[in-house]
Enzyme design. Structure first.
Site, mmCIF file in Angstrom:
data_model
loop_
_atom_site.group_PDB
_atom_site.id
_atom_site.type_symbol
_atom_site.label_atom_id
_atom_site.label_comp_id
_atom_site.label_asym_id
_atom_site.label_seq_id
_atom_site.Cartn_x
_atom_site.Cartn_y
_atom_site.Cartn_z
ATOM 1 N N ASP A 9 0.854 -1.183 0.000
ATOM 2 C CA ASP A 9 0.000 0.000 0.000
ATOM 3 C C ASP A 9 0.893 1.237 0.000
ATOM 4 O OD1 ASP A 9 -1.622 2.168 0.739
ATOM 5 O OD2 ASP A 9 -2.893 0.894 1.981
ATOM 6 N N ILE A 10 0.709 2.088 -0.976
ATOM 7 C CA ILE A 10 1.598 3.246 -1.113
ATOM 8 C C ILE A 10 1.497 4.189 0.079
ATOM 9 C CG2 ILE A 10 0.010 4.703 -2.470
ATOM 10 C CD1 ILE A 10 2.597 5.418 -4.163
ATOM 11 N N ASN A 23 -7.120 12.891 -9.730
ATOM 12 C CA ASN A 23 -7.851 13.333 -10.920
ATOM 13 C C ASN A 23 -7.771 14.847 -10.953
ATOM 14 O OD1 ASN A 23 -10.244 14.465 -9.517
ATOM 15 N ND2 ASN A 23 -10.513 12.331 -8.931
ATOM 16 N N VAL A 32 -5.916 4.921 -5.277
ATOM 17 C CA VAL A 32 -4.811 5.546 -4.543
ATOM 18 C C VAL A 32 -5.264 6.885 -3.940
ATOM 19 C CG1 VAL A 32 -2.509 6.584 -4.784
ATOM 20 C CG2 VAL A 32 -3.047 4.461 -5.980
ATOM 21 N N ASP A 33 -5.982 7.652 -4.726
ATOM 22 C CA ASP A 33 -6.446 8.972 -4.298
ATOM 23 C C ASP A 33 -7.283 8.874 -3.015
ATOM 24 O OD1 ASP A 33 -6.646 11.693 -4.645
ATOM 25 O OD2 ASP A 33 -8.140 11.604 -6.250
ATOM 26 N N GLY A 123 -5.562 1.686 -12.829
ATOM 27 C CA GLY A 123 -6.738 1.276 -12.053
ATOM 28 C C GLY A 123 -8.003 1.744 -12.734
ATOM 29 N N ILE A 124 -8.645 2.708 -12.118
ATOM 30 C CA ILE A 124 -9.911 3.241 -12.621
ATOM 31 C C ILE A 124 -9.745 3.778 -14.052
ATOM 32 C CG2 ILE A 124 -11.656 5.048 -12.214
ATOM 33 C CD1 ILE A 124 -10.766 4.723 -9.137
HETATM 34 P P1 ADP Z 1 -5.973 5.689 -11.870
HETATM 35 O O1 ADP Z 1 -7.260 6.453 -11.712
HETATM 36 O O2 ADP Z 1 -4.809 6.574 -12.269
HETATM 37 O O3 ADP Z 1 -6.121 4.460 -12.704
HETATM 38 P P2 ADP Z 1 -6.083 4.145 -9.372
HETATM 39 O O4 ADP Z 1 -5.826 4.680 -8.028
HETATM 40 O O5 ADP Z 1 -7.478 3.698 -9.690
HETATM 41 O O6 ADP Z 1 -5.571 5.284 -10.385
HETATM 42 O O7 ADP Z 1 -5.136 2.920 -9.668
HETATM 43 C C1 ADP Z 1 -3.761 3.024 -9.980
HETATM 44 C C2 ADP Z 1 -3.054 1.737 -9.552
HETATM 45 O O8 ADP Z 1 -2.836 1.766 -8.149
HETATM 46 C C3 ADP Z 1 -3.846 0.451 -9.811
HETATM 47 O O9 ADP Z 1 -2.909 -0.518 -10.286
HETATM 48 C C4 ADP Z 1 -4.391 0.081 -8.454
HETATM 49 O O10 ADP Z 1 -4.544 -1.328 -8.305
HETATM 50 C C5 ADP Z 1 -3.313 0.576 -7.541
HETATM 51 N N1 ADP Z 1 -3.715 0.932 -6.157
HETATM 52 C C6 ADP Z 1 -4.943 1.206 -5.651
HETATM 53 N N2 ADP Z 1 -4.857 1.522 -4.346
HETATM 54 C C7 ADP Z 1 -3.538 1.466 -4.020
HETATM 55 C C8 ADP Z 1 -2.787 1.699 -2.823
HETATM 56 N N3 ADP Z 1 -3.373 2.039 -1.667
HETATM 57 N N4 ADP Z 1 -1.429 1.550 -2.880
HETATM 58 C C9 ADP Z 1 -0.811 1.212 -4.035
HETATM 59 N N5 ADP Z 1 -1.461 0.992 -5.191
HETATM 60 C C10 ADP Z 1 -2.799 1.112 -5.184
#
Ligand code: ADP
Length: 169
Positions: A9-10, A23, A32-33, A123-124
């Site tokens: 988890d980042i 976004n 992540v956001d 991700g999204i």
């Molecule tokens: P985007 O809208 O740019 O696609 P996301 O946050 O939906 O961004 O996803 C980007 C990547 O981060 C995806 O591969 C997702 O699985 C991953 N991800 C989601 N939550 C976390 C987290 N807490 N820590 C690290 N990576 C994450």
């Protein structure tokens, strides 16, 4: 520049700067956001609101990056960057590369020695990992920002494997 991979988890990374896959509204979202704002507390959103009221009245453009406090996170800064939504008909990979380059440029200006990146747009925003990973690694390798440690933090085994394949090249 050292590049390492971590599965996890980042928001739990103890680095100088954590990059947020934001976004353009800078007002939070999912993935992540959502995690960054949930774990980092209200101070981050406060600064994002100030940025919307000053420099980025129309939002942060895709491919650009801007820093705020990291609030309660174990980092000094969050660097928000807006990845492109993946498209099958238009090549937006230059914008994705720009997210990594611009984030590192901002990190360098701040004096951040260590930076953690998620797999932006995968991700999204729907970017295939097999394409997002090479763009990410090439953009970081091509950066001349004065950052010592870059850590890609991948949420699951599939993302980790995609980046591992790429780093081995
Ligand atoms: P985007 O809208 O740019 O696609 P996301 O946050 O939906 O961004 O996803 C980007 C990547 O981060 C995806 O591969 C997702 O699985 C991953 N991800 C989601 N939550 C976390 C987290 N807490 N820590 C690290 N990576 C994450």
């Amino acid at each position: 520049m050292d590049i390492t991979l971590v599965q996890g988890d980042i928001t739990e990374q103890a680095v100088d700067a954590i990059v947020n896959a934001a976004n353009s509204s800078l007002m939070g979202g999912g993935g992540v956001d959502g995690a960054v704002h949930r774990r980092g507390g209200p101070a981050i959103l406060r600064e994002c609101r100030e940025l919307r009221a000053s420099r980025y009245g129309r939002g942060l453009p895709t491919g650009q990056a801007v820093a705020t406090t990291a609030g309660d996170l174990a980092a000094r800064w969050v660097i928000h960057t807006v990845g492109p939504v993946h498209s099958r008909t238009e090549d937006r990979s230059e914008l994705l590369a720009s997210c990594y380059r611009e984030s590192l440029r901002v990190a360098g200006e701040l004096g951040a020695a260590s930076v953690a990146f998620p797999a932006i747009s995968t991700g999204i925003y729907g970017w295939p990992l097999d394409d997002g990973a090479p763009i990410a690694v090439a953009a970081v390798r091509g950066s001349d920002a004065p950052v010592k440690d870059v850590r890609f933090v991948l949420f699951d085994a599939e993302a980790y494997a995609a980046f591992e394949r790429e780093l081995g090249r």
